[in-house]
Design a protein around this motif. Structure first.
Motif, PDB file in Angstrom:
ATOM      1  N   CYS A   1      48.822  25.792 -35.206  1.00 58.31           N
ATOM      2  CA  CYS A   1      48.301  26.581 -34.087  1.00 58.31           C
ATOM      3  C   CYS A   1      49.077  26.218 -32.824  1.00 58.31           C
ATOM      4  CB  CYS A   1      46.812  26.310 -33.896  1.00 58.31           C
ATOM      5  SG  CYS A   1      46.144  27.004 -32.376  1.00 58.31           S
TER       6      CYS A   1
ATOM      7  N   CYS B   1      46.962  24.473 -30.134  1.00 62.07           N
ATOM      8  CA  CYS B   1      46.633  23.093 -30.512  1.00 62.07           C
ATOM      9  C   CYS B   1      47.850  22.194 -30.273  1.00 62.07           C
ATOM     10  CB  CYS B   1      46.171  23.027 -31.965  1.00 62.07           C
ATOM     11  SG  CYS B   1      44.463  23.572 -32.225  1.00 62.07           S
TER      12      CYS B   1
ATOM     13  N   HIS C   1      39.713  23.677 -31.677  1.00 63.79           N
ATOM     14  CA  HIS C   1      40.244  24.927 -32.217  1.00 63.79           C
ATOM     15  C   HIS C   1      39.108  25.905 -32.501  1.00 63.79           C
ATOM     16  CE1 HIS C   1      43.097  27.684 -34.005  1.00 63.79           C
ATOM     17  NE2 HIS C   1      42.120  27.947 -34.866  1.00 63.79           N
TER      18      HIS C   1
ATOM     19  N   HIS D   1      43.808  31.104 -31.000  1.00 68.69           N
ATOM     20  CA  HIS D   1      43.060  29.979 -30.425  1.00 68.69           C
ATOM     21  C   HIS D   1      42.462  30.545 -29.144  1.00 68.69           C
ATOM     22  CE1 HIS D   1      42.864  25.411 -29.456  1.00 68.69           C
ATOM     23  NE2 HIS D   1      42.314  26.035 -28.418  1.00 68.69           N
TER      24      HIS D   1
HETATM   25 ZN    ZN Z   1      44.240  25.834 -32.081  1.00 71.95          ZN
END
Ligand code: ZN
Ligand code: 5GP
Length: 112
Positions: free
Chosen positions: A3, A6, A45, A96
């Motif tokens: 991600c 992230c 997340h 996200h």
């Molecule tokens: Zn994420």
């Protein structure tokens, strides 16, 4: 997890941070659509607004507590727009949860 946001939280991908605390991070959008274009993301997340629930809604609450502070620091005295694209039809490109803070000029009335 693969991600992008992230990885921005972990520092693996650099960003221009404008605000950070234990629950959220705000940074400049890499492709700004307005003179001020900031993204605010939870440090957990959550895939989109569809993923908000009773366990994680505290992250969203914190984000909305800090948005006025970020907006003031960015000089958005005339107002600003908060947008969160959710899912395909809204063209959400990063999975996200994120809130766009947009301003620095008069924005169009039409939202699409
Ligand atoms: Zn994420
Ligand atoms: P969405 O279309 O999902 O609502 O918004 C994703 C936003 O993330 C876009 O405005 C895009 O410019 C921004 N973005 C995508 N990749 C990066 C990146 O690596 N760094 C930063 N700062 N912004 C990004």
């Amino acid at each position: 997890m693969d991600c992008l946001f992230c990885k921005i939280i972990s520092g693996d991908i650099p960003s221009s941070k404008v605000y950070e605390d234990d629950m959220c991070l705000a940074f400049k959008d890499i492709n700004p659509q307005t003179p001020v274009h900031i993204l605010v993301i939870p440090k957990a997340h959550i895939a989109s607004a569809d993923g908000v629930n009773a366990e994680n809604s505290k992250y969203v609450a914190r984000i909305f507590e800090v948005i006025p502070q970020i907006a003031a620091e960015q000089g958005l005295v005339g107002g600003y727009r908060i947008i969160s694209n959710c899912g395909e039809d809204a063209c959400q490109s990063v999975k996200h949860l994120h809130f766009h803070i947009m301003g620095g000029r008069k924005l169009p009335e039409n939202m699409g």
